[in-house]
Design an enzyme around this catalytic site. Structure first.
Site, mmCIF file in Angstrom:
data_model
loop_
_atom_site.group_PDB
_atom_site.id
_atom_site.type_symbol
_atom_site.label_atom_id
_atom_site.label_comp_id
_atom_site.label_asym_id
_atom_site.label_seq_id
_atom_site.Cartn_x
_atom_site.Cartn_y
_atom_site.Cartn_z
ATOM 1 C CG ASP A 1 -2.018 0.923 1.250
ATOM 2 O OD1 ASP A 1 -2.026 1.829 0.405
ATOM 3 O OD2 ASP A 1 -2.901 0.798 2.120
ATOM 4 C CG ASP B 1 -9.313 3.246 1.192
ATOM 5 O OD1 ASP B 1 -8.510 3.015 0.256
ATOM 6 O OD2 ASP B 1 -8.970 3.290 2.384
#
Ligand code: GLA
Length: 406
Positions: free
Chosen positions: A156, A227
């Site tokens: 990430d 997200d």
């Protein structure tokens, strides 16, 4: 859902309106790892537990995948997301924090259930939640993961952007992209050198057209958006952002519209069904993110619908495309192995009759004459015909597999 008076009986939904390319190897003599030939399926801790996740939660999730039948339906990865990390010792070795006392023992436990264990890190100095990450320790971390028996890494971007990309002050966009790509290539090489097949999941929110270079850095999947959240707006917005990306997906390398929110937040059953149907149409990784010990039978039924999972896992790995939209109704199609086809019709409108009447245009899908198929949520045989009226409840879906489209 109702489809013309003639066809009403066969398509009514009760209770509601209704790949073989090897992973590319850059700069390595090792044979390509044959992982993620179909989209990875499993469960990830973030969407439900976020920062609270513990070793016990991961063990419980593994137990639940088995006892609920999800493992048998194909969910095999149990992925620990952010907040497992502790600090590095004098030799630079990263230790888990107190929530994860023994990562090797946890991996052994998960493996003993016939499942696989995933983990999380960042190419920057810190993860998104502020924990220690892999910058400068890529080889060491990849070896550590392999020694524990890790099978999946979500990598990430997070602090890499400020700590490296901004700090190096690249002269232009191309130089900035080279830095981004270098970060992911570095960990790919470290994983390959570690010698264990590990699914490599890129998470940098779909920036810099990652779908174009992801496969070159060994990615098995790459996030295409920011997200996901457990609400219809987020899910529908992400769905629409996948239009145009179909050609980048295939066996071993998948677009990732983010983990499932099925069973989370205040999603209605219709919204959960549509979310799951469309992620399957998109050949998306199916990583459940719900509270498995408290899963309702309805959510379990959605997550374990074998017919819908079979669409996701179709061996051709051809992602759906949005064929057309008519008002608030979208029609997506996906080509399947054996010359079969899946059609998904989504009513994104706020109420049942928001786009009314909606007439299914089979001609524009290249289909001629009535098409026999199966409604994958009712199990009923259906016959679709050109121009037929279709009514679908707000945020619900009609998902039909046509074995022999004409
Ligand atoms: C980012 C990712 C999420 C999750 C969190 C963890 O926001 O996109 O999926 O991994 O970080 O901190």
């Amino acid at each position: 859902m109702r489809v013309s008076s003639l066809l009403l009986a066969c398509v009514l939904i009760p209770g509601s309106a209704w790949g073989q390319h090897p992973r590319p190897v850059l700069g390595s003599a090792a044979p390509p790892a044959q992982v993620a030939l179909t989209p990875p399926m499993g469960w990830n801790s973030w969407n439900f537990f976020a920062r609270r996740v513990t070793d016990q939660d991961i063990r419980n999730a593994a137990d639940q995948l088995v006892s609920t039948g999800m493992k048998d339906a194909g969910y095999v990865y149990v992925n620990i997301d952010d907040t497992w990390e502790g600090e590095r010792d004098a030799g630079g070795e990263l230790h888990p924090n107190a929530k994860f006392p023994d990562m090797k023992a946890l991996a052994d436990y998960v493996h003993s259930k016939g499942l696989k264990l995933g983990i999380y890190s960042s190419p920057g100095p810190r993860t998104c939640a502020g924990y220690a990450a892999s910058l400068g320790h890529e080889v060491q971390d990849a070896q550590l993961y392999a020694s524990w028996g890790i099978d999946y890494l979500k990598y990430d971007l997070c602090s890499y952007r400020e700590a490296v990309m901004a700090a190096e002050a690249p002269a232009d966009k191309a130089a900035e992209m080279r830095l981004m790509i270098a970060a992911y290539d570095k960990m790919d090489k470290a994983l390959k050198a570690a010698g264990r097949p590990i699914v490599y999941s890129l998470c940098q929110y779909g920036w810099d057209a990652v779908w174009e270079w992801g496969p070159k850095v060994g990615a098995n999947l790459w996030r295409t958006t920011g997200d996901i959240k457990p609400n219809w707006q987020s899910i529908y917005s992400i769905l629409n952002q996948q239009a145009g990306l179909a050609r980048y997906a295939g066996p071993g390398h998948w677009n990732d519209p983010d983990m499932l929110e099925v069973g989370n937040g205040n999603l209605t059953l219709a919204e959960n069904r549509t979310h799951f149907s469309m992620w399957a149409m998109l050949a998306a990784p199916l990583l459940a993110g719900n509270d498995l010990p408290n899963m309702t039978p309805e959510i379990r039924a959605i997550l374990t619908n074998r017919d819908v999972i079979a669409i996701d896992q179709d061996r051709l790995g051809r992602q759906a495309t949005r064929a057309y939209s008519d008002g608030e109704v979208d029609v997506w199609t996906r080509h399947l192995s054996g010359r079969a086809m899946a059609i998904a019709v989504v009513n994104a409108g706020p109420d049942r009759f928001s786009t009314h009447p909606f007439h299914l245009n089979l001609d524009s899908l290249g289909l001629k004459g009535p098409q026999k198929g199966k409604n994958l949520w009712t199990g009923d045989e259906v016959t679709l015909s050109n121009g037929m009226p279709v009514e679908i409840a707000s945020h619900d879906v009609l998902l039909v597999r046509i074995p022999s489209p004409r």
